[in-house]
Design an enzyme around this catalytic site. Structure first.
Site, PDB file in Angstrom:
ATOM      1  N   ASP A 236       0.805  -1.168  -0.012  1.00 13.23           N
ATOM      2  CA  ASP A 236      -0.117   0.107   0.017  1.00 13.23           C
ATOM      3  C   ASP A 236       0.836   1.374   0.087  1.00 13.23           C
ATOM      4  OD1 ASP A 236      -2.116  -1.726   0.289  1.00 13.23           O
ATOM      5  OD2 ASP A 236      -2.989  -0.673   2.065  1.00 13.23           O
TER       6      ASP A 236
ATOM      7  N   HIS B 156      -6.177   2.983  -4.379  1.00 16.20           N
ATOM      8  CA  HIS B 156      -6.181   3.164  -2.831  1.00 16.20           C
ATOM      9  C   HIS B 156      -6.354   4.751  -2.656  1.00 16.20           C
ATOM     10  CE1 HIS B 156      -5.373   2.308   1.229  1.00 16.20           C
ATOM     11  NE2 HIS B 156      -3.926   3.008   1.178  1.00 16.20           N
TER      12      HIS B 156
ATOM     13  N   HIS C 203      -5.359   9.618  -0.491  1.00 17.42           N
ATOM     14  CA  HIS C 203      -5.073   9.233   0.835  1.00 17.42           C
ATOM     15  C   HIS C 203      -5.445   9.973   2.011  1.00 17.42           C
ATOM     16  CE1 HIS C 203      -2.882   6.645   3.762  1.00 17.42           C
ATOM     17  NE2 HIS C 203      -3.279   5.585   2.948  1.00 17.42           N
TER      18      HIS C 203
ATOM     19  N   HIS D 273       3.671  -2.454   3.292  1.00 16.35           N
ATOM     20  CA  HIS D 273       3.617  -0.815   2.740  1.00 16.35           C
ATOM     21  C   HIS D 273       5.071  -0.591   2.125  1.00 16.35           C
ATOM     22  CE1 HIS D 273       0.421  -0.498   5.723  1.00 16.35           C
ATOM     23  NE2 HIS D 273       0.093   0.732   4.756  1.00 16.35           N
TER      24      HIS D 273
HETATM   25 ZN   LIG Z   1      -2.753   3.312   2.863  1.00 14.96          ZN
END
Ligand SMILES: [Zn+2]
Length: 282
Positions: free
Chosen positions: A84, A135, A139, A230
């Site tokens: 991510d 995503h 964000h 991540h």
């Molecule tokens: Zn995130």
């Protein structure tokens, strides 16, 4: 134009219950106004329950939510590595090299704003056989508090940018920190996007200790697991390196020892051909 298939939206049982609670409270106010604290309490309790459910990333009570790969992927010994918050010019190329050296495929839940900053890196992710999914556009940490209009802007902004810059429309969506509210599912349904969270989360944006992060990923690791890591916002280990780079080689080793292979979410969630049909064709 690449277009995701439309999914008709059906309210989850929790949302049906919520609608009934609101209608019931409305009727109660009309029929027995002196009991207003009861009716107001019912509505408030319902809103509180929705807020709690939105803070449980792996819950399916606000709508469909993929937390594991389906049984046919389990039978094939597949897991799904997901990364991510990238792409990140320092971390992502090294993640790509590690994946390539072990012939694993992964899913990158990218932030569209970062893809706009590093479009070549995003295209490199795709060129190496991985997939980029949605995503959000920027964000925002308050995503789960957004109303439907602001949520739609985040989803559509990313969908548009990722399609333009990589040539493929994402099929999956992951909410910021996995947090959401009841507005999200109908928005995703209308766009043919599927909500995906995870089986295992190592908190690798906060924990810089590689052995802790590794054990959170590998303890009980099994076929069908969706692993969250991540490549953006990675915590740093004591040596100053992004922790994901210390952990990933060890995780890939552990997967190899268990005979597990990582596939993209799209490949893992694609049903295999019906064996009965196959037999009939033999
Ligand atoms: Zn995130």
């Amino acid at each position: 134009m690449l277009q995701s298939p439309y999914r008709s939206w059906r309210p989850s049982p929790f949302l049906k219950l919520s609608a009934a609670a609101h209608l019931g409270a409305g009727a109660g106010i009309l029929l027995a106004p002196h009991l207003w604290p009861v009716w107001a309490g019912a509505v408030l309790a319902n809103h509180a329950a929705a807020a709690v459910l939105g803070m449980l990333p792996r819950s399916s009570l606000l709508g469909p939510n993929i937390v594991r790969l389906p049984p046919n992927a389990v039978a094939r010994g597949e897991v799904a590595l997901t990364f991510d918050d990238g792409p990140d010019p320092e971390v992502t190329p090294q993640v790509l090299d590690l994946l390539e050296a072990t012939k694993q495929r992964a899913t990158f839940f990218c932030i569209a704003e970062r893809v706009r900053q590093h479009p070549e890196l995003a295209r490199e992710i795709v060129r190496r056989g991985h997939l980029i999914e949605n995503h959000t556009d920027t964000h925002p940490h308050l995503f789960a508090a957004y109303g439907p209009r602001k949520m739609a802007l985040q989803i559509d902004g990313a969908q548009h940018a990722l399609r333009e810059l990589t040539g493929r429309a994402p099929q999956f969506f992951r909410a910021v920190a996995g947090l959401r509210n009841p507005f999200l599912d109908p928005l995703l349904a209308r766009r043919g996007l599927r909500l995906a969270s995870w089986t295992r989360r190592p908190y690798d944006t906060r924990t810089g200790d590689p052995s802790t992060v590794l054990s959170r990923l590998t303890k009980g690791l099994a076929a069908g697991d969706i692993l969250l890591m991540h490549d953006g916002h990675s915590a740093r280990s004591a040596t100053g390196r992004p922790v994901v780079l210390d952990v990933l080689p060890l995780l890939l080793d552990a997967m190899r020892l268990q005979g597990l292979r990582s596939v993209t979410l799209q490949a893992g969630c694609t049903p295999a051909a019906d064996p009965a049909l196959k037999e009939a064709q033999v």
